[in-house]
Design a protein around this motif. Sequence first.
Motif, PDB file in Angstrom:
ATOM      1  N   GLN A  18       1.829   8.641  -6.788  1.00 45.88           N
ATOM      2  CA  GLN A  18       2.359  10.202  -6.683  1.00 45.88           C
ATOM      3  C   GLN A  18       3.369  10.354  -7.711  1.00 45.88           C
ATOM      4  O   GLN A  18       3.460  11.434  -8.418  1.00 45.88           O
ATOM      5  N   ALA A  19       4.119   9.525  -8.111  1.00 44.53           N
ATOM      6  CA  ALA A  19       5.213   9.846  -9.065  1.00 44.53           C
ATOM      7  C   ALA A  19       4.785   9.933 -10.229  1.00 44.53           C
ATOM      8  O   ALA A  19       5.263  10.665 -11.031  1.00 44.53           O
ATOM      9  N   LYS A  22      12.924   9.706  -5.290  1.00 41.94           N
ATOM     10  CA  LYS A  22      13.025  11.187  -4.656  1.00 41.94           C
ATOM     11  C   LYS A  22      12.006  11.239  -3.911  1.00 41.94           C
ATOM     12  O   LYS A  22      12.148  11.824  -2.798  1.00 41.94           O
ATOM     13  N   LEU A  23      10.841  10.559  -3.908  1.00 42.25           N
ATOM     14  CA  LEU A  23       9.658  10.816  -2.956  1.00 42.25           C
ATOM     15  C   LEU A  23      10.061  10.052  -1.753  1.00 42.25           C
ATOM     16  O   LEU A  23       9.707  10.466  -0.702  1.00 42.25           O
ATOM     17  N   ILE A  24      10.511   8.879  -1.862  1.00 42.82           N
ATOM     18  CA  ILE A  24      10.928   8.121  -0.688  1.00 42.82           C
ATOM     19  C   ILE A  24      12.016   8.670   0.075  1.00 42.82           C
ATOM     20  O   ILE A  24      12.016   8.781   1.094  1.00 42.82           O
ATOM     21  N   THR A  25      13.207   9.142  -0.702  1.00 38.64           N
ATOM     22  CA  THR A  25      14.039   9.883  -0.125  1.00 38.64           C
ATOM     23  C   THR A  25      13.776  11.007   0.683  1.00 38.64           C
ATOM     24  O   THR A  25      14.245  11.323   1.879  1.00 38.64           O
ATOM     25  N   ASP A  26      12.860  11.810   0.051  1.00 40.77           N
ATOM     26  CA  ASP A  26      12.314  13.143   0.840  1.00 40.77           C
ATOM     27  C   ASP A  26      11.672  12.673   2.053  1.00 40.77           C
ATOM     28  O   ASP A  26      11.829  13.377   3.182  1.00 40.77           O
ATOM     29  N   ASP A  75       9.303   5.275 -17.917  1.00 37.48           N
ATOM     30  CA  ASP A  75       9.188   4.303 -16.972  1.00 37.48           C
ATOM     31  C   ASP A  75      10.209   4.389 -15.986  1.00 37.48           C
ATOM     32  O   ASP A  75      10.200   4.106 -14.781  1.00 37.48           O
ATOM     33  N   VAL A  76      11.631   4.663 -16.458  1.00 38.25           N
ATOM     34  CA  VAL A  76      12.690   5.202 -15.756  1.00 38.25           C
ATOM     35  C   VAL A  76      12.642   6.161 -14.734  1.00 38.25           C
ATOM     36  O   VAL A  76      12.822   6.443 -13.630  1.00 38.25           O
ATOM     37  N   ARG A  77      12.025   7.227 -15.274  1.00 43.32           N
ATOM     38  CA  ARG A  77      11.846   8.357 -14.504  1.00 43.32           C
ATOM     39  C   ARG A  77      10.868   8.209 -13.635  1.00 43.32           C
ATOM     40  O   ARG A  77      11.061   8.817 -12.505  1.00 43.32           O
ATOM     41  N   HIS A  78       9.816   7.470 -13.950  1.00 44.06           N
ATOM     42  CA  HIS A  78       8.896   7.067 -12.614  1.00 44.06           C
ATOM     43  C   HIS A  78       9.577   6.494 -11.692  1.00 44.06           C
ATOM     44  O   HIS A  78       9.606   6.722 -10.218  1.00 44.06           O
ATOM     45  N   LEU A  79      10.672   5.525 -11.967  1.00 40.86           N
ATOM     46  CA  LEU A  79      11.351   4.924 -10.675  1.00 40.86           C
ATOM     47  C   LEU A  79      12.257   5.979 -10.045  1.00 40.86           C
ATOM     48  O   LEU A  79      12.190   5.897  -8.664  1.00 40.86           O
ATOM     49  N   SER A 130       0.782  -1.123   0.147  1.00 40.07           N
ATOM     50  CA  SER A 130      -0.048   0.235   0.012  1.00 40.07           C
ATOM     51  C   SER A 130       0.954   1.419  -0.035  1.00 40.07           C
ATOM     52  O   SER A 130       0.517   2.153  -0.598  1.00 40.07           O
ATOM     53  N   ILE A 131       1.932   1.073   0.792  1.00 45.42           N
ATOM     54  CA  ILE A 131       2.796   2.344   0.852  1.00 45.42           C
ATOM     55  C   ILE A 131       3.452   2.846  -0.438  1.00 45.42           C
ATOM     56  O   ILE A 131       3.385   3.760  -1.023  1.00 45.42           O
ATOM     57  N   LEU A 132       3.965   1.620  -1.020  1.00 45.92           N
ATOM     58  CA  LEU A 132       4.782   1.725  -2.362  1.00 45.92           C
ATOM     59  C   LEU A 132       3.632   2.237  -3.396  1.00 45.92           C
ATOM     60  O   LEU A 132       3.890   2.829  -4.382  1.00 45.92           O
ATOM     61  N   ASN A 133       2.725   1.477  -3.575  1.00 43.19           N
ATOM     62  CA  ASN A 133       1.467   2.085  -4.305  1.00 43.19           C
ATOM     63  C   ASN A 133       1.177   3.482  -4.267  1.00 43.19           C
ATOM     64  O   ASN A 133       1.166   3.842  -5.238  1.00 43.19           O
ATOM     65  N   GLN A 134       1.172   3.968  -3.169  1.00 49.54           N
ATOM     66  CA  GLN A 134       0.998   5.479  -2.704  1.00 49.54           C
ATOM     67  C   GLN A 134       2.266   5.998  -3.692  1.00 49.54           C
ATOM     68  O   GLN A 134       1.980   7.374  -4.238  1.00 49.54           O
TER      69      GLN A 134
END
Length: 193
Positions: free
Chosen positions: A159-160, A183-187, A174-178, A151-155
């Motif tokens: 957002q990405a 960036k979102l996780i790191t932030d 697809d690479v830009r999405h990753l 669920s967390i990763l899907n969110q």
Amino acid sequence: MATETFPCFIDFEASSLGLDSYPIEVALSLDDGTVESYLIDPSTVSHWSDWDSFAESLHKITQSELRASGLSPLDITQLMNERLAGKVVYSDVQEYDWKWCQKLFEASGVSPTFKISDAWMLFNHKLNVTHEPSLTQIMTASPHTDEKLSSILNQYSAQAWKDLDCARHRAACDVRHLIEMWKLITDTQSHNY
């Protein structure tokens, strides 16, 4: 100020999802976040003939576009090895991307100088989540964290995609999405400390 560095990511688009599918596009990112994308010309590999019109409707890459603008498997594998030598690159569908990477390198007669690993495991690690339940979870009979983690990763993924302005099912997007997920996780992680 230090330059931000990122994990390297990779994505392939393919002629189909069948057993005889072959790679038609590859995108990779470098540790500075730069994304490179290459169309692959299948005309130099005689047994690359499997083509699915449904797959084409998703990635919107035509066979004539590949013949006109694609690079040979040898040219692409040399570029990939040059840019990714000694690195671990991450894929969101490791099993498929590794299969298509192998087919590309087999067609070129070259061996990869990098490894492909699972982007989801990288994200799990960054979120400090493991698949092993903690002692507290075992003692309290709490449910395994896979559903919560998913669920967390899907969110983060949703957002990405919102933050990007590109079409899914193209390797560079697809690479830009990753990268955006990273960036979102790191932030989020930097704000939690």
